[in-house]
Design a protein around this motif. Structure first.
Motif, PDB file in Angstrom:
ATOM      1  N   MET A 163     -18.645   5.556   4.995  1.00 25.45           N
ATOM      2  CA  MET A 163     -18.270   4.236   4.493  1.00 25.45           C
ATOM      3  C   MET A 163     -18.000   4.294   2.996  1.00 25.45           C
ATOM      4  N   SER A 164     -18.812   5.078   2.256  1.00 18.73           N
ATOM      5  CA  SER A 164     -18.613   5.217   0.815  1.00 18.73           C
ATOM      6  C   SER A 164     -17.250   5.837   0.514  1.00 18.73           C
ATOM      7  N   ARG A 165     -16.846   6.818   1.325  1.00 23.16           N
ATOM      8  CA  ARG A 165     -15.546   7.454   1.127  1.00 23.16           C
ATOM      9  C   ARG A 165     -14.416   6.461   1.398  1.00 23.16           C
ATOM     10  N   LEU A 166     -14.537   5.690   2.460  1.00 26.58           N
ATOM     11  CA  LEU A 166     -13.509   4.702   2.793  1.00 26.58           C
ATOM     12  C   LEU A 166     -13.374   3.657   1.691  1.00 26.58           C
ATOM     13  N   ILE A 167     -14.503   3.262   1.075  1.00 27.15           N
ATOM     14  CA  ILE A 167     -14.458   2.285  -0.023  1.00 27.15           C
ATOM     15  C   ILE A 167     -13.738   2.884  -1.223  1.00 27.15           C
ATOM     16  N   THR A 168     -14.058   4.152  -1.543  1.00 27.82           N
ATOM     17  CA  THR A 168     -13.428   4.827  -2.677  1.00 27.82           C
ATOM     18  C   THR A 168     -11.922   4.960  -2.478  1.00 27.82           C
ATOM     19  N   GLU A 169     -11.487   5.207  -1.227  1.00 27.77           N
ATOM     20  CA  GLU A 169     -10.064   5.384  -0.922  1.00 27.77           C
ATOM     21  C   GLU A 169      -9.325   4.051  -0.801  1.00 27.77           C
ATOM     22  N   ASP A 228       0.848  -1.193   0.000  1.00 29.36           N
ATOM     23  CA  ASP A 228       0.000   0.000   0.000  1.00 29.36           C
ATOM     24  C   ASP A 228       0.881   1.240   0.000  1.00 29.36           C
ATOM     25  N   PRO A 229       0.637   2.211  -0.906  1.00 28.16           N
ATOM     26  CA  PRO A 229       1.483   3.419  -0.961  1.00 28.16           C
ATOM     27  C   PRO A 229       1.426   4.267   0.308  1.00 28.16           C
ATOM     28  N   LEU A 230       0.410   4.065   1.137  1.00 25.93           N
ATOM     29  CA  LEU A 230       0.325   4.828   2.391  1.00 25.93           C
ATOM     30  C   LEU A 230       1.135   4.183   3.517  1.00 25.93           C
ATOM     31  N   GLY A 231       1.766   3.056   3.242  1.00 25.36           N
ATOM     32  CA  GLY A 231       2.655   2.463   4.220  1.00 25.36           C
ATOM     33  C   GLY A 231       2.015   1.391   5.083  1.00 25.36           C
ATOM     34  N   PRO A 264     -18.298 -14.684   2.115  1.00 27.96           N
ATOM     35  CA  PRO A 264     -19.437 -13.778   2.347  1.00 27.96           C
ATOM     36  C   PRO A 264     -19.880 -13.719   3.803  1.00 27.96           C
ATOM     37  N   THR A 265     -19.526 -14.764   4.568  1.00 28.55           N
ATOM     38  CA  THR A 265     -19.922 -14.753   5.985  1.00 28.55           C
ATOM     39  C   THR A 265     -18.917 -13.988   6.849  1.00 28.55           C
ATOM     40  N   GLY A 266     -17.796 -13.593   6.248  1.00 26.65           N
ATOM     41  CA  GLY A 266     -16.804 -12.819   6.988  1.00 26.65           C
ATOM     42  C   GLY A 266     -17.262 -11.377   7.199  1.00 26.65           C
ATOM     43  N   ARG A 267     -16.456 -10.633   7.911  1.00 30.67           N
ATOM     44  CA  ARG A 267     -16.831  -9.236   8.188  1.00 30.67           C
ATOM     45  C   ARG A 267     -15.744  -8.301   7.664  1.00 30.67           C
ATOM     46  N   PRO A 268     -16.103  -7.330   6.828  1.00 31.69           N
ATOM     47  CA  PRO A 268     -15.122  -6.352   6.337  1.00 31.69           C
ATOM     48  C   PRO A 268     -14.485  -5.565   7.486  1.00 31.69           C
ATOM     49  N   ARG A 269     -13.215  -5.194   7.290  1.00 30.69           N
ATOM     50  CA  ARG A 269     -12.490  -4.408   8.290  1.00 30.69           C
ATOM     51  C   ARG A 269     -11.838  -3.209   7.600  1.00 30.69           C
ATOM     52  N   LYS A 270     -11.391  -2.266   8.401  1.00 32.10           N
ATOM     53  CA  LYS A 270     -10.816  -1.029   7.870  1.00 32.10           C
ATOM     54  C   LYS A 270      -9.310  -1.008   8.090  1.00 32.10           C
ATOM     55  N   LYS A 271      -8.580  -0.451   7.092  1.00 27.93           N
ATOM     56  CA  LYS A 271      -7.148  -0.252   7.241  1.00 27.93           C
ATOM     57  C   LYS A 271      -6.876   0.977   8.114  1.00 27.93           C
TER      58      LYS A 271
END
Length: 641
Positions: free
Chosen positions: A326-332, A277-280, A341-348
Motif C-alpha cells: 500500500m505504501s508503494r502504491l501511495i508513493t506511485e 495521468d502520464p500512464l494513460g 472521510p467516510t468514503g473508501r480509497p480506491r486504486k487506479k
C-alpha cells in the motif's frame, strides 16, 4: 522397387505400434485368418505391467451402447478407396488450396488420415440431430441378424448407406451413437496439438454426445458447451408450454495445458484519463479485502492519506494489500483519495498494464444471429430457399477467428449447404488470411418435391458446390469494390492493380474430389495368387476408365501428400510428367519411358517418384531405373503401380 499399397492405414496395427513403443515386451505374433504372421498384444503381460490399475469385473464407469464395439472396429478397418478429381466441377483447380470431397465421410476421414494427420486446426460439424426423421449414415458394422431384426431399408436407390433413424427404432440412440463415434475417433487424429472441434447439436443427443466426446477427446479437454439462441420467435407447439429456443455447440480441444481461444477484443470501455495521468487511461478498482483479521492480521490497519492526514479507517474484511504494498502504491500516485472521510480509497488500474490474456470468449454465442439468418443467406445467393435450416455463416465465422491462425486448415465433414466454406472465405477477405477449408458431404438425393429439385439440383453436393461458387464470387466482388474505393479515396495506387491483386490472393476456389472404388483391379491386391484367367489382367492392373489424374491423386492419398498442392504437367521427349509442388512427388504413367527421361526426372531430385509397371520394357530396365536414382538422387523414394 516397392509397390504402392492403395489401402488406407490399418488403425488397429497403428495402435499396436503405439503400445509396442511403450511396452515392447507386451508384443507377440500370431497368424491371422489368412495365415499371415502379424503383431499382436499379449494382454496378460500388459496386465502385469499395469498392476492394479485395471478395470476388471462387471462394474466400472463407462458410456456404452449396443454396437459400440463394432463402431470401433469399423473406424479401424482399412478400405480400398480413392479420390478422383473432377476438374470440370471445380473452381480454379490448378491454384486453389481448398477441397470439396463428395462421398461417405467415414471413408473420407480414412482417406485423409495419412496426408492430414495432425494438420487440421479446427473442425466444425453439424451432424444429424436425431430428431426421429433424420437420415444417418449406416456403416458396415459387423452385427448378427438378431441385432438388425428391427432395421429395414438400409440402402437408398443409389446405393448410399443410409437409413431413416425413426424413434420407433429400438436402437434409436445406439445407431446415432455408433454413427458419430466412429467418425470422431478418426477426426481426432487429424487435429493439430492445439486443434479444436466444434459440434452443433440439440437436446435430442446433447447428453450422449458429451459422453462420447469425453471418451474420444478426454473429459479434461472439454472447453465449453456453448448456448446459441437459434430461434427468434417463440414455439408454441410443445404440449408442456415451454418454447425450446436454443441449440448447443459442444467444444473440445486436443490438450488442456494451453489457451485455445484468443478471447474477446478489449474495448477500453470503463477506462478514461480525466486527470491526464502520464500512464494513460485508468479505471478505479476496489481495494477492500476478503479475509477476517484473525485470518490475515497484516491486512487490517488504518489507511491514512499522507497529504491530508485524513484517516479512512479499515473495511470490515481489511484491505487487499499489506502495508508495504500500500505504501508503494501511495508513493506511485495510484491511490484515489475521496474528499469525504467516510468514503473508501480506491486504486487506479491502468489499461496498458493489463495482462496479455484477453477477456474470455462468451459461452453465449451468436448474439442476435438466428437460424433464419442462414436461410436469408441462401435466399440472397440463390433467389430461393433451397436448403432447410442451414447454419448462418455469422455463427461459424467467430469460431474460426478465435481458434485459427491465418494459414490454418478448417475441416467440416457434415458440410451440408457449405456454410463453413462461406465463413472461411469471408474471414480471409476481412483479415487477409489464407485459411484453407476441406468440406465433405454425401451426395444425398434431393426430394423430388423440394424447391432444390425443382431448381435442377439433384443432390445436396450440387447445392453446396454452387453455394461456394456464388458466395466466393460475391465476397471477391465486395472486396475488390472496397479496395477500389479505398485506393481512389487515398490515391495510393492503381485501382485496377488492387482489384487484380485481390483476385490473386483471395482463394475462392475449390478442388472437387469424389470418393470411388480403388483405381486398381482386384488382381493388384493378390500378388502371387494370380490364376490363369487373370494373366491378361497382369498386362494392366488398372481399371480401364481411370485417367492419369485419377492415378496421381490415388498416389497422393496413399503417400500422404497434401491434396491441395499445385500440379504442373509437362512433356519430356513425348513422355507426360506430373510434378506435384516442384518435386514433392513426380509421376509418369507412360509406357516404355526412355532412360534419358528417367535421368532428367532423377536430376530434379524429387522426394518421391512413381511409375507404372509397364513404364519399363523388362525387369532389367526396372533394375536400371533403381540404379539411376541411387546415383543421381539417392534420397528419392521410387515406387510403382
Amino acid at each position: 522397387m516397392e509397390k504402392m499399397k492403395f489401402e488406407t492405414p490399418d488403425m488397429t496395427q497403428m495402435n499396436i505400434e503405439k503400445i509396442a513403443a511403450l511396452f515392447p515386451n507386451c508384443i507377440t505374433e500370431k497368424k491371422d485368418a489368412n495365415g499371415k504372421i502379424t503383431k499382436a498384444v499379449n494382454f496378460d503381460a500388459l496386465k502385469q505391467i499395469l498392476g492394479d490399475a485395471i478395470a476388471d469385473g462387471d462394474e466400472s464407469y463407462e458410456f456404452t451402447w449396443v454396437g459400440k464395439r463394432d463402431a470401433m472396429v469399423e473406424a479401424a478397418k482399412p478400405i480400398r478407396k480413392t479420390l478422383r478429381p473432377c476438374v470440370e466441377e471445380s473452381v480454379n483447380f490448378d491454384t486453389t488450396e481448398n477441397l470439396y470431397i463428395e462421398g461417405d465421410n467415414l471413408e473420407a476421414l480414412k482417406l485423409l488420415q495419412e496426408g492430414y494427420l495432425g494438420k487440421v486446426k479446427m473442425i466444425y460439424i453439424d451432424p444429424p440431430y436425431n430428431t426421429g426423421n433424420d437420415f444417418i449414415y449406416k456403416d458396415d458394422f459387423r452385427m448378427d441378424s438378431k441385432k438388425y431384426d428391427e432395421e429395414s431399408g438400409a440402402i437408398d436407390d443409389e446405393g448410399n448407406r443410409m437409413v431413416q433413424n425413426s424413434d420407433s427404432n429400438g436402437r434409436f440412440h445406439s445407431d446415432w451413437c455408433s454413427m458419430i463415434y466412429s467418425r470422431l475417433l478418426l477426426a481426432r487424429n487429424l487435429l493439430t496439438d492445439d486443434g479444436v472441434i466444434f459440434i452443433s447439436i440439440d437436446d435430442n443427443e446433447q447428453g450422449n454426445l458429451k459422453s462420447l466426446c469425453d471418451e474420444v477427446f478426454g473429459s479434461a479437454n472439454f472447453i465449453s458447451n456453448f448456448i446459441w439462441k437459434s430461434r427468434q420467435n417463440k414455439d408454441n407447439r410443445n404440449i408442456n408450454g415451454v418454447s425450446i429456443d436454443h441449440e448447443y455447440v459442444l467444444v473440445y480441444g486436443k490438450r488442456d495445458d494451453i489457451r485455445l481461444f484468443k478471447g474477446e477484443e478489449r474495448s477500453g470501455k470503463g477506462y478514461s484519463n480525466p486527470d491526464n495521468d502520464p500512464l494513460g487511461p485508468w479505471a478505479s478498482a476496489n481495494m477492500a479485502g476478503i479475509a477476517t483479521e484473525s485470518q490475515r492480521p497484516n491486512l487490517h490497519y488504518d489507511l491514512i492519506n499522507p497529504a491530508t492526514g485524513i484517516n479512512y479507517g479499515r473495511p470490515k474484511m481489511g484491505w487487499r494489500y499489506d502495508r508495504n504494498t500500500m505504501s508503494r502504491l501511495i508513493t506511485e500516485g495510484r491511490i484515489i483519495w475521496p474528499s469525504d472521510p467516510t468514503g473508501r480509497p480506491r486504486k487506479k488500474t491502468y489499461l496498458n498494464e493489463l495482462d496479455d490474456n484477453l477477456p474470455g470468449f462468451t459461452s453465449m454465442v451468436g448474439q442476435d444471429i438466428y437460424t433464419r439468418n442462414g436461410s436469408i443467406e441462401i435466399d440472397s445467393l440463390f433467389g430461393e430457399r433451397l436448403f432447410s435450416f442451414p447454419k448462418p455463416s455469422q455463427l461459424i465465422q467467430p469460431f474460426v477467428s478465435q481458434v485459427t491462425d491465418v494459414n490454418s486448415i478448417v475441416l467440416d465433414f457434415f458440410s451440408g449447404s457449405a456454410t463453413t466454406a462461406h465463413a472461411v472465405m469471408q474471414l480471409n477477405a476481412e483479415d487477409g488470411g489464407h485459411r484453407k477449408f476441406i468440406l465433405v458431404q454425401l451426395p444425398e438425393k434431393c426430394d423430388e418435391s423440394s424447391e432444390a429439385a425443382k431448381a435442377g439440383y439433384k443432390n445436396i453436393c450440387e447445392i453446396g458446390k454452387e453455394r461456394i461458387r456464388r458466395a466466393g464470387a460475391k465476397i471477391l466482388a465486395e472486396k475488390q469494390a472496397e479496395q477500389q474505393k479505398s485506393s481512389e479515396k487515398n490515391d495510393l495506387f492503381d485501382a485496377q492493380n488492387a482489384s487484380d491483386n485481390t483476385a490473386k490472393t483471395l482463394d475462392i476456389g475449390f478442388r472437387v474430389l469424389k470418393i470411388d472404388d480403388s483405381n486398381m483391379k482386384d488382381v493388384y491386391y493378390s500378388a502371387g495368387e494370380v490364376s490363369q484367367q487373370n494373366l491378361l489382367d497382369q498386362i494392366s492392373n488398372i481399371k480401364e476408365n481411370r485417367t492419369d489424374m485419377d492415378l496421381l491423386f490415388g498416389c497422393l492419398v496413399d503417400w500422404g501428400v497434401s491434396l491441395s498442392l499445385p500440379i504442373k504437367t509437362e512433356t519430356i521427349e513425348g513422355v507426360t510428367i506430373h510434378n506435384v509442388n516442384d518435386g514433392d512427388l513426380i509421376a509418369s504413367f507412360s509406357e516404355n519411358i526412355p532412360e534419358t527421361v528417367i535421368r532428367q526426372i532423377a536430376a530434379k531430385k524429387p522426394l518421391r517418384v512413381v511409375f507404372r509397371d509397364f513404364s519399363f520394357r523388362d525387369a532389367p530396365s526396372k533394375i536400371n531405373v533403381t540404379e539411376i536414382f541411387k546415383t543421381l538422387s539417392p534420397n528419392t523414394t521410387v515406387k510403382v503401380i
